[in-house]
Design a protein around this motif. Structure first.
Motif, PDB file in Angstrom:
ATOM      1  N   SER A  13      -8.113  -5.105   3.025  1.00  0.00           N
ATOM      2  CA  SER A  13      -8.386  -3.677   3.175  1.00  0.00           C
ATOM      3  C   SER A  13      -7.233  -2.864   2.624  1.00  0.00           C
ATOM      4  CB  SER A  13      -8.610  -3.341   4.655  1.00  0.00           C
ATOM      5  OG  SER A  13      -7.392  -3.466   5.377  1.00  0.00           O
ATOM      6  N   TRP A  14      -7.496  -1.585   2.358  1.00  0.00           N
ATOM      7  CA  TRP A  14      -6.453  -0.718   1.815  1.00  0.00           C
ATOM      8  C   TRP A  14      -5.324  -0.522   2.827  1.00  0.00           C
ATOM      9  CZ3 TRP A  14      -5.244   3.901   4.218  1.00  0.00           C
ATOM     10  CH2 TRP A  14      -6.180   4.397   5.133  1.00  0.00           C
ATOM     11  N   ARG A  15      -5.662  -0.575   4.112  1.00  0.00           N
ATOM     12  CA  ARG A  15      -4.620  -0.463   5.128  1.00  0.00           C
ATOM     13  C   ARG A  15      -3.683  -1.667   5.086  1.00  0.00           C
ATOM     14  NH1 ARG A  15      -7.574   1.909  10.619  1.00  0.00           N
ATOM     15  NH2 ARG A  15      -8.151   3.952   9.741  1.00  0.00           N
ATOM     16  N   GLN A  16      -4.248  -2.855   4.905  1.00  0.00           N
ATOM     17  CA  GLN A  16      -3.420  -4.052   4.799  1.00  0.00           C
ATOM     18  C   GLN A  16      -2.539  -4.000   3.560  1.00  0.00           C
ATOM     19  OE1 GLN A  16      -6.750  -6.801   5.041  1.00  0.00           O
ATOM     20  NE2 GLN A  16      -5.976  -7.610   6.982  1.00  0.00           N
ATOM     21  N   LEU A  17      -3.089  -3.502   2.461  1.00  0.00           N
ATOM     22  CA  LEU A  17      -2.303  -3.379   1.231  1.00  0.00           C
ATOM     23  C   LEU A  17      -1.130  -2.424   1.420  1.00  0.00           C
ATOM     24  CD1 LEU A  17      -5.125  -3.215  -1.489  1.00  0.00           C
ATOM     25  CD2 LEU A  17      -3.462  -5.048  -1.153  1.00  0.00           C
ATOM     26  N   LEU A  18      -1.403  -1.273   2.055  1.00  0.00           N
ATOM     27  CA  LEU A  18      -0.333  -0.310   2.291  1.00  0.00           C
ATOM     28  C   LEU A  18       0.723  -0.881   3.228  1.00  0.00           C
ATOM     29  CD1 LEU A  18      -2.315   3.054   2.664  1.00  0.00           C
ATOM     30  CD2 LEU A  18      -0.874   2.357   0.762  1.00  0.00           C
ATOM     31  N   ARG A  19       0.265  -1.569   4.267  1.00  0.00           N
ATOM     32  CA  ARG A  19       1.224  -2.145   5.217  1.00  0.00           C
ATOM     33  C   ARG A  19       2.084  -3.206   4.535  1.00  0.00           C
ATOM     34  NH1 ARG A  19       1.973  -2.308  10.562  1.00  0.00           N
ATOM     35  NH2 ARG A  19       0.181  -0.942  10.863  1.00  0.00           N
ATOM     36  N   ARG A  20       1.464  -4.046   3.709  1.00  0.00           N
ATOM     37  CA  ARG A  20       2.212  -5.091   3.025  1.00  0.00           C
ATOM     38  C   ARG A  20       3.211  -4.510   2.028  1.00  0.00           C
ATOM     39  NH1 ARG A  20      -1.598  -9.185   0.162  1.00  0.00           N
ATOM     40  NH2 ARG A  20      -1.790  -7.453  -1.310  1.00  0.00           N
ATOM     41  N   GLU A  21       2.833  -3.394   1.391  1.00  0.00           N
ATOM     42  CA  GLU A  21       3.682  -2.795   0.365  1.00  0.00           C
ATOM     43  C   GLU A  21       4.825  -1.979   0.957  1.00  0.00           C
ATOM     44  OE1 GLU A  21       5.042  -2.733  -3.092  1.00  0.00           O
ATOM     45  OE2 GLU A  21       2.980  -3.473  -2.989  1.00  0.00           O
ATOM     46  N   PHE A  22       4.514  -1.171   1.965  1.00  0.00           N
ATOM     47  CA  PHE A  22       5.508  -0.226   2.467  1.00  0.00           C
ATOM     48  C   PHE A  22       6.100  -0.603   3.819  1.00  0.00           C
ATOM     49  CE2 PHE A  22       2.880   2.226  -0.495  1.00  0.00           C
ATOM     50  CZ  PHE A  22       3.873   2.658  -1.362  1.00  0.00           C
ATOM     51  N   PHE A  23       5.525  -1.605   4.486  1.00  0.00           N
ATOM     52  CA  PHE A  23       6.108  -2.136   5.723  1.00  0.00           C
ATOM     53  C   PHE A  23       6.207  -3.654   5.601  1.00  0.00           C
ATOM     54  CE2 PHE A  23       4.336   1.917   7.069  1.00  0.00           C
ATOM     55  CZ  PHE A  23       5.338   2.435   7.875  1.00  0.00           C
ATOM     56  N   PRO A  24       6.939  -4.157   4.603  1.00  0.00           N
ATOM     57  CA  PRO A  24       7.006  -5.610   4.388  1.00  0.00           C
ATOM     58  C   PRO A  24       7.660  -6.319   5.562  1.00  0.00           C
ATOM     59  CG  PRO A  24       8.661  -4.467   3.061  1.00  0.00           C
ATOM     60  CD  PRO A  24       7.792  -3.409   3.664  1.00  0.00           C
ATOM     61  N   THR A  25       7.173  -7.521   5.848  1.00  0.00           N
ATOM     62  CA  THR A  25       7.678  -8.277   6.994  1.00  0.00           C
ATOM     63  C   THR A  25       8.848  -9.186   6.612  1.00  0.00           C
ATOM     64  OG1 THR A  25       6.019  -9.989   6.569  1.00  0.00           O
ATOM     65  CG2 THR A  25       5.442  -8.254   8.145  1.00  0.00           C
ATOM     66  N   ASP A  26       9.121  -9.325   5.312  1.00  0.00           N
ATOM     67  CA  ASP A  26      10.170 -10.236   4.879  1.00  0.00           C
ATOM     68  C   ASP A  26      11.503  -9.528   4.633  1.00  0.00           C
ATOM     69  OD1 ASP A  26       9.238  -8.816   2.715  1.00  0.00           O
ATOM     70  OD2 ASP A  26       9.373 -10.490   1.299  1.00  0.00           O
TER      71      ASP A  26
END
Length: 386
Positions: A13-26
């Motif tokens: 989803s677009w929310r997952q994409l935004l979270r992965r891009e701007f709130f990276p877990t690594d």
């Protein structure tokens, strides 16, 4: 025989994409938040809305020292090719794009005298000597600085010069028995040099790598200092004090507190404290919300000053108020596009390409910067004659 069924990949989803891009877990989101805070301080300072926002540069410098300490001095064994490629792909594509587009859009209609200086500044920026050009041409806090769209690249030149120094340190580190003392000595000597510049009133030391090396070294020393082992309450108190120091400096520092000055020590120590703290609940409130800004902070830093300068050239009045807000709004959109389609593309290629392709690509980037720098040198020379 039954065919093996392979489930189609789940849609993202677009929310997952935004979270992965701007709130990276690594990566540490609180440090991304510090970057975001720093770039907002600098932008608001250049907009004329924040008196001491220049301390944002001090924050960036300490953070850079911290990450370079990990990338170079804490890597065993040190991999020179990986280190150099990572730095080049991180910095060059967006810088090259910004200088090429601003030069193409601006140099043909400005006065020859302005064209000569702007082109020369752009050429020096591409070879990461912009701080040397600036120290001989213009004071950073003087009114004439608004004429130079690439003046802000002085800090990027400082950063690349620091990378060169720490690269050499990493190469020779196996032969240095007491690395902690070596790094501490560099920090102390640079701080003494900076204080001497302050006592002699050398304001151009603001651009000097020797006056700034102690700030980079402070960030690097985090890796050799013992970890902070604080209770939750003590960590919260340290966080509040350090965060308040940064906000207070941004609000109340005067221009004469800028490096070289002993007053620049306090925000730098505050950054060290914040980086050394565990990711407390207060950090999640005070820093993590700014982490998306920190992710694209390099592109914001690159584009905000040219946007302000070009707007002042185009307007019949000095840009301020709502006009400045509109300019910064456009800058944020351009910065996001720069991050997504230039900066991020370069970083992804560096991660996924084979070493031979990465090295060749880095060579192409360096060659492109060299060609554009020579072109700008030529434009400056011709404009000076006329």
């Amino acid at each position: 025989m039954l065919e093996r069924y392979t489930a189609p990949p789940a849609k993202t989803s677009w929310r997952q994409l935004l979270r992965r891009e701007f709130f990276p877990t690594d990566r540490r989101r609180d440090i991304d938040g510090l970057r975001g805070l720093a770039v907002l301080m600098v932008v608001l300072f250049h907009a004329g809305w924040l008196r001491g926002g220049f301390v944002g540069v001090d924050i960036f410098v300490v953070i850079s020292g911290y990450f370079m300490g990990r990338s170079a001095l804490m890597q065993h064994p040190f991999k020179p090719v990986n280190f150099v490629c990572r730095r080049l792909y991180r910095l060059l594509p967006a810088l090259l794009c910004m200088i090429a587009l601003v030069s193409a859009g601006m140099l043909w209609w400005v006065l020859p005298s302005d064209r000569a200086d702007i082109a020369l500044n752009g050429a020096y920026a591409l070879v990461y000597l912009s701080n040397i050009w600036a120290s001989g041409h213009v004071g950073y806090f003087e009114g004439q600085s608004i004429a130079y769209p690439f003046l802000h690249t002085w800090s990027l030149s400082l950063e690349m010069q620091f990378y060169a120094i720490i690269f050499l340190m990493a190469l020779f580190l196996p032969f240095v028995r007491h690395r902690k003392w070596a790094i501490s000595a560099i920090c102390l000597l640079s701080f003494v040099f900076s204080m001497l510049s302050h006592l002699h009133g050398d304001t151009q030391g603001y651009y000097n790598i020797f006056d700034r090396m102690w700030q980079f070294s402070l960030g690097t020393m985090i890796w050799i200092l013992p970890p902070l082992r604080l209770s939750r309450g003590a960590a919260a108190l340290v966080f509040v004090a350090a965060y308040a120091m940064l906000i207070g400096a941004a609000l109340f520092y005067r221009l004469d507190f800028a490096c070289p000055s002993y007053m620049s020590l306090f925000p730098c120590l505050a950054v060290v404290a914040l980086i050394m703290l565990p990711q407390t609940g207060l950090a999640r409130i005070g820093l993590v919300p700014l982490s998306p800004v920190g992710v694209i902070s390099y592109s914001i830093y690159l584009w905000h000053w040219p946007g302000i300068v070009v707007a002042n050239y185009l307007m019949a009045f000095q840009v301020h108020g709502w006009t400045m807000a509109a300019v910064l709004g456009v800058v944020m959109v351009v910065s996001l596009l720069s991050y997504l389609f230039v900066e991020r593309v370069g970083l992804e290629y560096e991660k996924t390409a084979r070493q031979g392709a990465r090295v060749r690509g880095a060579g192409v980037l360096v060659g492109a910067c060299t060609v554009l720098a020579l072109a700008l040198f030529s434009i400056s020379a011709v404009s000076s004659v006329h």
